[in-house]
Scaffold this motif. Structure first.
Motif, mmCIF file in Angstrom:
data_model
loop_
_atom_site.group_PDB
_atom_site.id
_atom_site.type_symbol
_atom_site.label_atom_id
_atom_site.label_comp_id
_atom_site.label_asym_id
_atom_site.label_seq_id
_atom_site.Cartn_x
_atom_site.Cartn_y
_atom_site.Cartn_z
ATOM 1 N N ASP A 121 41.267 50.813 -7.038
ATOM 2 C CA ASP A 121 40.535 51.809 -6.249
ATOM 3 C C ASP A 121 39.633 51.141 -5.213
ATOM 4 N N LEU A 122 39.735 51.631 -3.983
ATOM 5 C CA LEU A 122 38.984 51.082 -2.860
ATOM 6 C C LEU A 122 38.017 52.154 -2.359
ATOM 7 N N PHE A 123 36.789 51.724 -2.093
ATOM 8 C CA PHE A 123 35.747 52.653 -1.684
ATOM 9 C C PHE A 123 35.240 52.323 -0.289
ATOM 10 N N GLU A 124 34.343 53.166 0.218
ATOM 11 C CA GLU A 124 33.818 52.979 1.568
ATOM 12 C C GLU A 124 33.088 51.646 1.684
ATOM 13 N N LYS A 125 33.035 51.145 2.902
ATOM 14 C CA LYS A 125 32.286 49.921 3.171
ATOM 15 C C LYS A 125 30.800 50.228 3.021
ATOM 16 N N ILE A 126 30.116 49.374 2.278
ATOM 17 C CA ILE A 126 28.705 49.597 1.961
ATOM 18 C C ILE A 126 27.912 48.302 2.126
ATOM 19 N N ASP A 127 26.586 48.438 2.039
ATOM 20 C CA ASP A 127 25.703 47.290 1.880
ATOM 21 C C ASP A 127 25.438 47.135 0.388
ATOM 22 N N VAL A 128 25.377 45.885 -0.063
ATOM 23 C CA VAL A 128 25.076 45.617 -1.468
ATOM 24 C C VAL A 128 23.682 45.021 -1.641
ATOM 25 N N ASN A 129 23.067 44.602 -0.536
ATOM 26 C CA ASN A 129 21.712 44.048 -0.536
ATOM 27 C C ASN A 129 20.851 44.778 0.485
ATOM 28 N N GLY A 130 19.544 44.641 0.328
ATOM 29 C CA GLY A 130 18.615 45.182 1.316
ATOM 30 C C GLY A 130 18.266 46.641 1.086
ATOM 31 N N ASP A 131 17.462 47.167 2.006
ATOM 32 C CA ASP A 131 16.984 48.546 1.904
ATOM 33 C C ASP A 131 18.113 49.563 1.941
ATOM 34 N N ASN A 132 19.181 49.244 2.643
ATOM 35 C CA ASN A 132 20.308 50.177 2.769
ATOM 36 C C ASN A 132 21.403 49.953 1.739
ATOM 37 N N ALA A 133 21.121 49.134 0.747
ATOM 38 C CA ALA A 133 22.122 48.904 -0.313
ATOM 39 C C ALA A 133 22.449 50.229 -0.987
ATOM 40 N N HIS A 134 23.719 50.397 -1.320
ATOM 41 C CA HIS A 134 24.146 51.610 -2.012
ATOM 42 C C HIS A 134 23.421 51.700 -3.361
ATOM 43 N N PRO A 135 22.982 52.899 -3.754
ATOM 44 C CA PRO A 135 22.267 53.051 -5.031
ATOM 45 C C PRO A 135 23.043 52.500 -6.237
ATOM 46 N N LEU A 136 24.368 52.633 -6.243
ATOM 47 C CA LEU A 136 25.147 52.077 -7.355
ATOM 48 C C LEU A 136 24.914 50.573 -7.450
ATOM 49 N N TRP A 137 24.916 49.902 -6.316
ATOM 50 C CA TRP A 137 24.742 48.448 -6.318
ATOM 51 C C TRP A 137 23.306 48.062 -6.651
ATOM 52 N N LYS A 138 22.356 48.882 -6.291
ATOM 53 C CA LYS A 138 20.974 48.636 -6.719
ATOM 54 C C LYS A 138 20.911 48.718 -8.248
ATOM 55 N N TYR A 139 21.604 49.696 -8.806
ATOM 56 C CA TYR A 139 21.644 49.862 -10.256
ATOM 57 C C TYR A 139 22.327 48.668 -10.922
ATOM 58 N N LEU A 140 23.492 48.257 -10.402
ATOM 59 C CA LEU A 140 24.215 47.122 -10.983
ATOM 60 C C LEU A 140 23.327 45.880 -11.022
ATOM 61 N N LYS A 141 22.632 45.627 -9.917
ATOM 62 C CA LYS A 141 21.764 44.446 -9.840
ATOM 63 C C LYS A 141 20.570 44.559 -10.786
ATOM 64 N N LYS A 142 20.045 45.769 -10.943
ATOM 65 C CA LYS A 142 18.920 45.987 -11.860
ATOM 66 C C LYS A 142 19.355 45.710 -13.300
ATOM 67 N N GLU A 143 20.562 46.139 -13.633
ATOM 68 C CA GLU A 143 21.057 46.002 -15.005
ATOM 69 C C GLU A 143 21.501 44.582 -15.335
ATOM 70 N N ALA A 144 21.956 43.838 -14.333
ATOM 71 C CA ALA A 144 22.447 42.472 -14.565
ATOM 72 C C ALA A 144 22.037 41.594 -13.388
ATOM 73 N N GLY A 145 20.828 41.070 -13.487
ATOM 74 C CA GLY A 145 20.320 40.205 -12.426
ATOM 75 C C GLY A 145 21.084 38.891 -12.380
ATOM 76 N N GLY A 146 21.011 38.232 -11.264
ATOM 77 C CA GLY A 146 21.707 36.961 -11.100
ATOM 78 C C GLY A 146 20.852 35.781 -11.523
ATOM 79 N N THR A 147 21.441 34.596 -11.483
ATOM 80 C CA THR A 147 20.766 33.363 -11.889
ATOM 81 C C THR A 147 19.571 33.055 -10.996
#
Length: 188
Positions: A121-147
C-alpha cells in the motif's frame, strides 16, 4: 424551517473524517495507529482501522535514493511471503525531506511504483519530520524514538506495528527488509 438530524455515531464519523482530512489528528493522545486516517496515493481517505488484526510494516520511501532498489525489491518479497499467509501489511509513505529524493507528484510516484511492480500500500507524499510532519509519523516517533533522537534520519526508516496497532520496533534505513523476517515473525 428545516431541522438537521444527526446521530451521535454520524457526528463521530464526521469528526473523525474531518480530523483525518485536516491532518491535525492528536498524536499525543492516540492509543494506536488505528486512531489515524491517512490519504492513499490516489487521495482517498484510509482509516487505519482497515489494518486491525494485521502486523504492519510502516516505512518512509523515496524513488531516487541509493537504498531504493534494495528496499523496494525486498519489501515486495516480504509482501509476497507474508501478506497472504500471515496477513502482513506494508504501508509506504513517500517523503521528499531527505536530499530531495522524492521530487515528483502522485502521478510520478505511481509510475515509479508501477515500474517496480509494487504490491504493498502506497500513501500520499508527506513530511515525517518538522512542524508539518504527518500526525501518524509524529505518533510513530513518540512511540519508538531513535538512537540519536526521535527524528527520522533518512529514507526507509521502518516501524513494526503489532496486531493491536502498537508500535513494537523501529529499524533504521540501513536495515534491509529481508533482515526483518525474524522480527516480524514474532508478531504473527
Amino acid at each position: 424551517m428545516r431541522v438537521l438530524r444527526l446521530s451521535i455515531v454520524g457526528l463521530h464519523q464526521i469528526t473523525r473524517n474531518y480530523s483525518g482530512m485536516s491532518g491535525n489528528q492528536d498524536y499525543k493522545s492516540a492509543k494506536s495507529i488505528y486512531d489515524f486516517t491517512v490519504k492513499s496515493i490516489k487521495g482517498e481517505d484510509v482509516p487505519l482501522t482497515k489494518y486491525e488484526g494485521h502486523v504492519c510494516l510502516i516505512v518512509n520511501v523515496a524513488s531516487k535514493c541509493g537504498l531504493t532498489a534494495t528496499n523496494y525489491k525486498e519489501l515486495n518479497e516480504l509482501y509476497d511471503k507474508y501478506a497472504e499467509t500471515k496477513g502482513l501489511r506494508i504501508l509506504a509513505f513517500p517523503c521528499n525531506q531527505f536530499n530531495g529524493q522524492e521530487p515528483g507528484g502522485s502521478d510520478d510516484i505511481c509510475s515509479f511504483a508501477d515500474r517496480q511492480k509494487v504490491k504493498f500500500d502506497l500513501f500520499e507524499k508527506i513530511d515525517v519530520n518538522g512542524d508539518n510532519a504527518h500526525p501518524l509519523w509524529k505518533y510513530l516517533k513518540k512511540e519508538a524514538g531513535g538512537t540519536l533522537g526521535s527524528f527520522i534520519k533518512w529514507n526507509f526508516t521502518k516501524f513494526i506495528v503489532n496486531k493491536e496497532g502498537k508500535v513494537v520496533e523501529r529499524h533504521g534505513p540501513t536495515v534491509e527488509p529481508s533482515k526483518l523476517v525474524s522480527n516480524l515473525e514474532k508478531y504473527f
